[in-house]
Design a protein around this motif. Structure first.
Motif, mmCIF file in Angstrom:
data_model
loop_
_atom_site.group_PDB
_atom_site.id
_atom_site.type_symbol
_atom_site.label_atom_id
_atom_site.label_comp_id
_atom_site.label_asym_id
_atom_site.label_seq_id
_atom_site.Cartn_x
_atom_site.Cartn_y
_atom_site.Cartn_z
ATOM 1 N N LEU A 154 -15.367 5.458 5.416
ATOM 2 C CA LEU A 154 -15.306 4.905 4.060
ATOM 3 C C LEU A 154 -16.696 4.745 3.458
ATOM 4 N N GLU A 155 -16.741 4.973 2.149
ATOM 5 C CA GLU A 155 -17.980 4.892 1.383
ATOM 6 C C GLU A 155 -17.813 3.864 0.278
ATOM 7 N N ALA A 156 -18.920 3.390 -0.246
ATOM 8 C CA ALA A 156 -18.865 2.416 -1.336
ATOM 9 C C ALA A 156 -18.062 2.952 -2.516
ATOM 10 N N GLU A 157 -18.135 4.242 -2.732
ATOM 11 C CA GLU A 157 -17.416 4.863 -3.854
ATOM 12 C C GLU A 157 -15.901 4.850 -3.671
ATOM 13 N N ASP A 158 -15.437 4.506 -2.475
ATOM 14 C CA ASP A 158 -13.995 4.399 -2.247
ATOM 15 C C ASP A 158 -13.444 3.041 -2.667
ATOM 16 N N THR A 159 -14.314 2.129 -3.058
ATOM 17 C CA THR A 159 -13.870 0.812 -3.501
ATOM 18 C C THR A 159 -12.979 0.945 -4.737
ATOM 19 N N ALA A 160 -11.778 0.417 -4.630
ATOM 20 C CA ALA A 160 -10.794 0.553 -5.710
ATOM 21 C C ALA A 160 -9.534 -0.200 -5.324
ATOM 22 N N VAL A 161 -8.629 -0.323 -6.282
ATOM 23 C CA VAL A 161 -7.271 -0.754 -5.978
ATOM 24 C C VAL A 161 -6.450 0.503 -5.705
ATOM 25 N N TYR A 162 -5.765 0.514 -4.598
ATOM 26 C CA TYR A 162 -4.992 1.679 -4.176
ATOM 27 C C TYR A 162 -3.499 1.425 -4.402
ATOM 28 N N TYR A 163 -2.832 2.434 -4.951
ATOM 29 C CA TYR A 163 -1.414 2.369 -5.272
ATOM 30 C C TYR A 163 -0.701 3.590 -4.688
ATOM 31 N N CYS A 164 0.563 3.415 -4.390
ATOM 32 C CA CYS A 164 1.376 4.584 -4.084
ATOM 33 C C CYS A 164 2.417 4.762 -5.196
ATOM 34 N N ASN A 165 2.898 5.956 -5.313
ATOM 35 C CA ASN A 165 3.930 6.290 -6.295
ATOM 36 C C ASN A 165 4.419 7.691 -5.986
ATOM 37 N N ASN B 89 11.214 5.160 5.016
ATOM 38 C CA ASN B 89 10.783 5.114 3.610
ATOM 39 C C ASN B 89 9.368 4.547 3.484
ATOM 40 N N MET B 90 8.486 5.020 4.345
ATOM 41 C CA MET B 90 7.115 4.540 4.354
ATOM 42 C C MET B 90 6.140 5.687 4.133
ATOM 43 N N VAL B 91 5.057 5.375 3.442
ATOM 44 C CA VAL B 91 3.956 6.315 3.262
ATOM 45 C C VAL B 91 2.680 5.606 3.723
ATOM 46 N N TYR B 92 1.792 6.352 4.366
ATOM 47 C CA TYR B 92 0.575 5.773 4.907
ATOM 48 C C TYR B 92 -0.648 6.548 4.424
ATOM 49 N N LEU B 93 -1.781 5.858 4.409
ATOM 50 C CA LEU B 93 -3.049 6.517 4.109
ATOM 51 C C LEU B 93 -4.078 6.015 5.117
ATOM 52 N N ALA C 100 5.692 0.694 1.277
ATOM 53 C CA ALA C 100 7.133 0.646 1.468
ATOM 54 C C ALA C 100 7.794 1.005 0.151
ATOM 55 N N ALA C 101 8.632 2.021 0.171
ATOM 56 C CA ALA C 101 9.253 2.510 -1.057
ATOM 57 C C ALA C 101 10.762 2.389 -0.992
ATOM 58 N N SER C 102 11.360 2.099 -2.140
ATOM 59 C CA SER C 102 12.820 2.076 -2.226
ATOM 60 C C SER C 102 13.374 3.444 -1.870
ATOM 61 N N GLY C 103 14.501 3.461 -1.204
ATOM 62 C CA GLY C 103 15.088 4.729 -0.834
ATOM 63 C C GLY C 103 15.399 5.613 -2.016
ATOM 64 N N ILE D 288 13.771 6.193 -4.651
ATOM 65 C CA ILE D 288 12.659 6.989 -5.169
ATOM 66 C C ILE D 288 11.988 7.784 -4.077
ATOM 67 N N PHE D 289 12.341 7.523 -2.851
ATOM 68 C CA PHE D 289 11.654 8.158 -1.753
ATOM 69 C C PHE D 289 12.312 9.474 -1.352
ATOM 70 N N ILE D 290 13.638 9.466 -1.401
ATOM 71 C CA ILE D 290 14.373 10.618 -0.903
ATOM 72 C C ILE D 290 14.031 11.877 -1.693
ATOM 73 N N PHE D 291 13.527 12.886 -1.004
ATOM 74 C CA PHE D 291 13.211 14.210 -1.533
ATOM 75 C C PHE D 291 12.085 14.231 -2.553
ATOM 76 N N ASN D 292 11.420 13.087 -2.793
ATOM 77 C CA ASN D 292 10.291 13.070 -3.713
ATOM 78 C C ASN D 292 8.979 13.256 -2.971
ATOM 79 N N ALA D 293 8.067 14.020 -3.576
ATOM 80 C CA ALA D 293 6.696 13.998 -3.105
ATOM 81 C C ALA D 293 6.123 12.628 -3.433
ATOM 82 N N MET D 294 5.273 12.125 -2.547
ATOM 83 C CA MET D 294 4.656 10.821 -2.737
ATOM 84 C C MET D 294 3.143 10.971 -2.748
ATOM 85 N N GLY D 295 2.478 10.028 -3.382
ATOM 86 C CA GLY D 295 1.034 10.109 -3.460
ATOM 87 C C GLY D 295 0.383 8.750 -3.382
ATOM 88 N N TRP D 296 -0.873 8.764 -2.996
ATOM 89 C CA TRP D 296 -1.736 7.589 -3.075
ATOM 90 C C TRP D 296 -2.711 7.801 -4.227
#
Length: 114
Positions: A85-96, A76-80, A23-26, A28-36
């Motif tokens: 899934l593999e063991a190598e995917d273990t991590a903390v995931y962030y959006c920005n 104002n939502m982004v999804y992944l 969930a992103a503030s409007g 920073i979300f409007i017209f911005n590319a977003m990523g995981w």
């Protein structure tokens, strides 16, 4: 106030699936590319998937074909969606934004283990 709130992580067995939400503030979300992004223990944070405001996507080679990024501009939502899934995917995931332009949220832990 700019805010990013990630959710949906958890413990999953190899081959399983998870869907992360951001969930992103409007402001920073409007017209911005977003990523995981993700950060595994002892490793630097890396961008794994990005999506433009209009829906064009790109992926790191390590997740291509397994992960799908999407966004709902009205909410104002982004999804992944993470499959196979593999063991190598273990991590903390962030959006920005992509590239990153605001402070990180708290992230959501994804652990892939049998």
């Amino acid at each position: 106030q700019v805010q990013l709130v990630e959710s949906g992580g958890g413990l999953v067995q190899p081959g399983g699936s998870l869907r992360l939400s951001c969930a992103a503030s409007g402001s920073i979300f409007i017209f911005n590319a977003m990523g995981w992004y993700r950060q595994a223990p002892g490793k630097e944070r890396e961008l794994v998937a990005g999506i433009t405001h209009y829906g064009t996507t790109n992926y790191a080679d390590s997740v291509k074909g397994r992960f799908t990024i999407s966004r709902d501009n009205a909410k104002n939502m982004v999804y992944l969606q993470m499959n196979s899934l593999e063991a190598e995917d273990t991590a903390v995931y962030y959006c920005n934004t992509a590239p990153r332009s605001v402070s990180w949220g708290q992230g959501t832990q994804v652990t892939v283990s049998s």
